[in-house]
Design an enzyme around this catalytic site. Structure first.
Site, PDB file in Angstrom:
ATOM      1  N   GLU A 316       0.855  -1.202   0.000  1.00 17.69           N
ATOM      2  CA  GLU A 316       0.000   0.000   0.000  1.00 17.69           C
ATOM      3  C   GLU A 316       0.885   1.245   0.000  1.00 17.69           C
ATOM      4  OE1 GLU A 316      -2.333  -0.540   3.536  1.00 17.69           O
ATOM      5  OE2 GLU A 316      -3.616  -2.045   2.610  1.00 17.69           O
ATOM      6  N   CYS A 413     -10.486   0.478   7.923  1.00 19.97           N
ATOM      7  CA  CYS A 413      -9.897   1.731   8.390  1.00 19.97           C
ATOM      8  C   CYS A 413     -10.478   2.939   7.667  1.00 19.97           C
ATOM      9  CB  CYS A 413      -8.381   1.699   8.232  1.00 19.97           C
ATOM     10  SG  CYS A 413      -7.823   1.327   6.552  1.00 19.97           S
TER      11      CYS A 413
END
Length: 649
Positions: A316, A413
């Site tokens: 990521e 998240c």
């Protein structure tokens, strides 16, 4: 010297805006209630959360095993933070009672020494503070601290604040340079900026010093390797030996020496936010310069036109400068939210319109793209090019790309991060520097500002993002002298500004991208800003290989895309001629009504192509095609289909 530039609290800002008002209301009426159901596992068809249940088990109120990621507690924390922001603006006894009940459960889950983390309390109590590299313990603590500060500022209630103070005190005992302390830091930055908020809420300098310790220590030792050696190089994620990529965790150098954004994108911008906080609080010029260098690398060489950051799915993460692929991009919603956190903090250090431009770009594009218009579906990843057939497991390089927004995520998240940002939007509009009020974002509403003993009410009426007109009206009890600094955005080729109907020459007003009007203001004085809203054919830096020969359309702060719902499939064959006239239109069915762009384009068709995969003399025929471009943030709200931001020219 570090500039003292303070943002006006959302407590003094009441948003009343035709565009953003729908989002703030959506968060209040739909998003926060929906997310409470999600983290209680009451949304049919959504991925399991178990976040609330973990706290009940840790509190001794329920039986069972821990479920979820090691940082699952943060979904509850971010939800509570969003609730705090909502309560700051509007009482809601029912919502407050739900939050209070959750806080009671959290209190029962806290250990006698102050420790608070359901994963380690339930599943691995013997492993506390033994794997800072992977276990997100301080990251999770940071989010609970942010929630506590927001809830305290909203309600005045101290229970959650007391809980996190006990936890922070415990952390201060665990970490440090003493003989029985850990000389380290977390694998995922967050605690740093949270501790500064706790310092502001309590006035206790211990928390500021602890934040500074984590910033100063990062990358100065081999803490991750040393703790891995002590536990036999085990990993919390898998059974194999842990692999520590120092760049992934931003520990390859001390933070003051990091000149390029590398590794996990969210970690970088959270770290940058903490660095800026400490630079401001301690007047640290070296940390300011390091923050500026890191910021410039991110937005100058590694940011998408949509304000997305983090170009690769592996980790990521950032990759290298100018490597910005459109179809395999990651561009996590949380990363753009973190970029906005950093932009706001840079504005506190030096009020330059460049930072507000980036904040605006991320906000209008990637951030609100991360949530469907119904407030109940969310993107984790925000691509700039989508071909759905690649995204259904046939090509594993695209497994992370979703052509439509899911209801929830096991690793959730992003949805609560969106909720807490949008519910605190008022914190990002105005700041005060000495005798000047800065207007950073064009979002309508009323703002109360105290300036040198004078109470000033500023009313903004904004027609953005569809029209380039902004009106400010000043309300004062008696004439008062101050400066009003209005941002002239980088996307506007020319602007004009009027005070009480009389145009003022901009050249004599400009400072760092703001038109600064110093005068004695009287009650009812008006400032009108007119901005160029012509459609821009945006080109990318020649080193960005993915966009060679392509163009993207932008009007005002809004980036546009083409979608299959309007243009049919095979978007890779669409061409936008250089001389094509770009016309504005209006779609009153999409997103409550949006301005679209229409053009006479071309599409290459292979009507005479044989079954051969490759052919020497075959030609594609270009045929006229009406093209419709929609705001990027609205894509994937009409079912599954292709989408493309950068179009061949």
């Amino acid at each position: 010297m570090v500039t003292a530039n303070s943002f006006v609290s959302m407590k003094q800002v009441n948003i009343d805006d035709s565009f953003w008002g729908q989002y703030t209301q959506l968060v209040r009426d739909v998003v926060v209630p929906y997310q409470w159901e999600a983290i209680n596992d009451r949304v049919e068809g959504a991925e399991k959360s178990h976040a609330v249940q973990n706290f009940k088990i840790a509190a001794g109120l329920a039986e069972g095993e821990f479920y979820g990621f090691v940082f699952q507690d943060t979904d509850v924390a971010k939800w509570l933070e969003a609730v705090g922001y909502l309560l700051m603006k509007q009482p809601n006894p029912e919502l407050e009672a739900i939050a209070d009940e959750m806080i009671d459960i959290i209190e029962k889950a806290q250990q006698p020494d102050g420790y608070l983390n359901t994963y380690f309390t339930i599943k691995a109590p013997e492993d506390k503070w033994k794997n800072l590299t992977e276990a997100h313990e301080l990251y999770t603590a940071g989010h609970m601290i942010e929630a506590a500060v927001a809830y305290y500022e909203a309600t005045g209630k101290t229970k959650l604040l007391d809980i996190v103070c006990r936890f922070a005190d415990h952390i201060a005992e665990v970490f440090g340079d003493g003989p029985d302390q850990l000389p380290g830091y977390d694998g995922h930055q967050e605690i740093e900026l949270a501790l500064v908020k706790l310092y502001h809420a309590t006035g206790n300098e211990k928390y500021l010093n602890l934040s500074k310790y984590f910033i100063d220590m990062r990358g100065t030792n081999n803490f991750f390797e040393e703790e891995a050696e002590k536990r036999g190089w085990t990993s919390i994620w898998h059974k194999n030996r842990i692999h520590i990529d120092k760049k992934y965790f931003q520990v390859h150098k001390p933070v003051r020496e990091q000149a390029e954004a590398v590794g996990h994108a969210v970690r970088v911008v959270y770290m940058l936010s903490g660095m800026i906080d400490i630079a401001r609080e301690t007047n640290d010029e070296t940390l300011l310069n390091a923050s500026r260098t890191l910021w410039n690398n991110i937005v100058g060489k590694q940011m998408y036109i949509t304000g997305g950051i983090g170009s690769m799915v592996h980790g990521e993460a950032f990759s290298v400068d100018y490597d910005l692929p459109n179809d395999t991009v990651y561009a996590e919603t949380c990363a753009s939210i973190g970029l906005i956190f950093s932009a706001q903090r840079m504005l506190q250090l030096e009020p330059h319109a460049h930072y507000a431009d980036v904040m605006e770009r991320a906000l209008y594009n990637t951030v609100i793209s991360g949530m469907a218009l119904d407030g109940k579906h969310f993107f984790y990843v925000n691509p700039l090019e989508v071909f759905p057939s690649q995204c259904h497991g046939h090509n594993h390089n695209y497994n992370h790309i979703k052509p439509v927004r899911p209801e929830w995520y096991g690793c959730a998240c992003c949805p609560p991060n969106l909720a807490r940002l949008l519910s605190s939007l008022g914190d990002y509009l105005y700041s005060v520097n000495n005798d000047t009020i800065y207007s950073h974002l064009f979002i309508g509403g009323k703002t109360q500002v105290e300036l040198n003993g004078n109470s000033i009410e500023l009313t903004q009426v904004s027609e953005l993002p569809w029209q380039g007109k902004v009106l400010y009206e000043v309300s004062v009890d008696a004439p008062v002298s101050f400066g009003l600094a209005v941002r002239i955005p980088g996307w506007s080729d020319h602007a004009s500004i009027y005070v009480n109907g009389e145009e003022i020459e901009l050249s004599g007003l400009m400072k760092d991208g703001y038109a600064v009007i110093h005068r004695e203001w009287k009650n009812g004085d008006k400032v009108e800003l007119k901005l160029d809203m012509s459609i821009k054919r945006m080109k990318s830096h020649p080193k960005i290989r993915a966009n060679a020969g392509k163009v993207a359309l932008q009007r005002g702060p809004i980036v546009y895309c083409i979608e299959e719902a309007d243009n049919g499939g095979n978007l890779q064959h669409v061409r936008l001629p250089k001389n094509a006239e770009l016309k504005l239109a209006f779609n009153d069915e999409l997103a409550g009504g949006v301005v679209t762009i229409e053009a006479d384009g071309l599409i290459e068709e292979a009507s005479d192509w044989s079954d051969e995969l490759y052919a020497a003399n075959a030609e594609l025929q270009q045929k006229p095609k009406k093209l419709t471009f929609i705001p990027y943030y609205t894509w994937a709200n009409r079912g599954e289909g292709e989408m493309m931001v950068w179009v061949k020219e």
